[in-house]
Structure formats: structure tokens, C-alpha cells
Design a protein around this motif. Sequence first.
Motif, PDB file in Angstrom:
ATOM      1  N   ALA A  36       0.874  -1.176   0.000  1.00  0.00           N
ATOM      2  CA  ALA A  36       0.000   0.000   0.000  1.00  0.00           C
ATOM      3  C   ALA A  36       0.912   1.228   0.000  1.00  0.00           C
ATOM      4  O   ALA A  36       1.851   1.308   0.803  1.00  0.00           O
ATOM      5  CB  ALA A  36      -0.894  -0.003   1.236  1.00  0.00           C
ATOM      6  N   PHE A  37       0.674   2.144  -0.924  1.00  0.00           N
ATOM      7  CA  PHE A  37       1.495   3.363  -0.984  1.00  0.00           C
ATOM      8  C   PHE A  37       0.679   4.478  -1.613  1.00  0.00           C
ATOM      9  O   PHE A  37      -0.311   4.235  -2.292  1.00  0.00           O
ATOM     10  CB  PHE A  37       2.793   3.124  -1.771  1.00  0.00           C
ATOM     11  CG  PHE A  37       2.601   2.929  -3.244  1.00  0.00           C
ATOM     12  CD1 PHE A  37       2.797   3.981  -4.126  1.00  0.00           C
ATOM     13  CD2 PHE A  37       2.212   1.695  -3.762  1.00  0.00           C
ATOM     14  CE1 PHE A  37       2.628   3.801  -5.501  1.00  0.00           C
ATOM     15  CE2 PHE A  37       2.048   1.506  -5.128  1.00  0.00           C
ATOM     16  CZ  PHE A  37       2.253   2.558  -5.995  1.00  0.00           C
ATOM     17  N   GLN A  38       1.106   5.687  -1.346  1.00  0.00           N
ATOM     18  CA  GLN A  38       0.473   6.859  -1.933  1.00  0.00           C
ATOM     19  C   GLN A  38       1.271   7.247  -3.173  1.00  0.00           C
ATOM     20  O   GLN A  38       2.501   7.179  -3.170  1.00  0.00           O
ATOM     21  CB  GLN A  38       0.478   7.994  -0.906  1.00  0.00           C
ATOM     22  CG  GLN A  38      -0.423   9.140  -1.248  1.00  0.00           C
ATOM     23  CD  GLN A  38      -0.545  10.112  -0.080  1.00  0.00           C
ATOM     24  OE1 GLN A  38       0.269  10.131   0.822  1.00  0.00           O
ATOM     25  NE2 GLN A  38      -1.575  10.944  -0.129  1.00  0.00           N
ATOM     26  N   MET A  39       0.562   7.607  -4.235  1.00  0.00           N
ATOM     27  CA  MET A  39       1.268   8.043  -5.443  1.00  0.00           C
ATOM     28  C   MET A  39       2.201   9.201  -5.069  1.00  0.00           C
ATOM     29  O   MET A  39       1.830  10.063  -4.277  1.00  0.00           O
ATOM     30  CB  MET A  39       0.292   8.473  -6.531  1.00  0.00           C
ATOM     31  CG  MET A  39      -0.417   7.314  -7.187  1.00  0.00           C
ATOM     32  SD  MET A  39       0.780   6.252  -8.013  1.00  0.00           S
ATOM     33  CE  MET A  39      -0.272   4.937  -8.569  1.00  0.00           C
ATOM     34  N   PRO A  40       3.409   9.220  -5.616  1.00  0.00           N
ATOM     35  CA  PRO A  40       4.410  10.214  -5.194  1.00  0.00           C
ATOM     36  C   PRO A  40       3.937  11.660  -5.281  1.00  0.00           C
ATOM     37  O   PRO A  40       4.216  12.459  -4.388  1.00  0.00           O
ATOM     38  CB  PRO A  40       5.581   9.955  -6.149  1.00  0.00           C
ATOM     39  CG  PRO A  40       5.432   8.536  -6.542  1.00  0.00           C
ATOM     40  CD  PRO A  40       3.954   8.278  -6.589  1.00  0.00           C
TER      41      PRO A  40
END
Length: 196
Positions: free
Chosen positions: A171-175
Amino acid sequence: MPLREARVLAAAALAACTALPCHAQNGGDPASLYQPKLAAQLPPLRVEVIDGIRFRDIETKTIFRLYGIDACASDQIATLGRQPWPCGTMVRAWLVTATLNTWLACAVIRDEPGERVARCATAAHRDLSADMLREGVAVLAPATDGEPVIGDYAAAEQQARKAYRGLWSSAFQMPWDWRAARKAATNVAVQAEATP
């Protein structure tokens, strides 16, 4: 072929072209010589990595940004299950490994204030951006009007997503969203400090 020999050969070819007019076969008229409009090709360079998508030529100190991709910021975190991991550190390490003690060939797409946007390659990576997308260490940058679209980039990212490779396993946030949220939080903190 060693770089020194390649430069000597290129200089000899240029000297031969200058000594005997290369446009002679076109009736001697330089205006009738066809020359394709190509992206500026720079001499090979050695670099030091700044972050996951930018590096500096160690000789000229020119900063380059890889075209068509974005990556986690240096202090950005992703989460695999309940375990956080430093995706910004991982992408920087990938780029350091790909470029350390290696010559890069870069074709400049455009110049921006303070940096040159380019497509770059090494002997082991035909296109650094495409390989980063394929391995899931970078994501496609949002498209902008008038920019050339590279179909291989979308396909490379799709392969990584389907295989849950790299970032796509977490799970990550778009840069760009992460940076915008970070900037907004910083602005709120600054305003709070300024308010009496």
C-alpha cells in the motif's frame, strides 16, 4: 570499444566531414541536405544519484531527471501488510546500483529550470525508466499535454502491477499526492506558527 577510442573515431569522422563537404552529393547546396530532428544526444556521463528519478553529472554538475516516471520521495514510506518500509530509500538504492561506475547515455527531451529531462540508458539497462517501471520501483508520471507518450512505459508498469512487483505488492500513496499532502501539512504548520 573503450570510450577514448570511440571519441577518437567520432572526432576523425567529424574532421573528415569538415575537410570534404558532406553535402557534395546534394549538388553542393547545404540547404538541400536532409537532417533529421533528433533529441540532443550528450556524450556519455558518470553520475551521482540525488533521489529515485534524478542524478547529477559528476563532471558538469548538470542535474538530469528521468523522463516519464515518478518515484517515492526520499523519506516516503510504503506498507506491506502491517510492516512499513522505506520505498524512497529503495528506489534510490536501485538507481545507485544501476548507475554506479557505469557510463550513461542520455537523450534530452527538454530543459527545465535547474534540470534536464532525459531518457537514459546504460550497458545493462536499455531504458532506465522502462526498467524501473518493469521492476515496480517507479510509477508512470501523470501525462501532460504535448509530451510524447511512450507505449512501452505503460506496458512495463502494467506487467509490474499484474505480478505485484516492487511497490505494487504494498500500500502506498502516489508520489505526487504524497508530496502535495506533505506540502499542505507544512503550509498549515507554518501558518499556525505565524498566527499569534
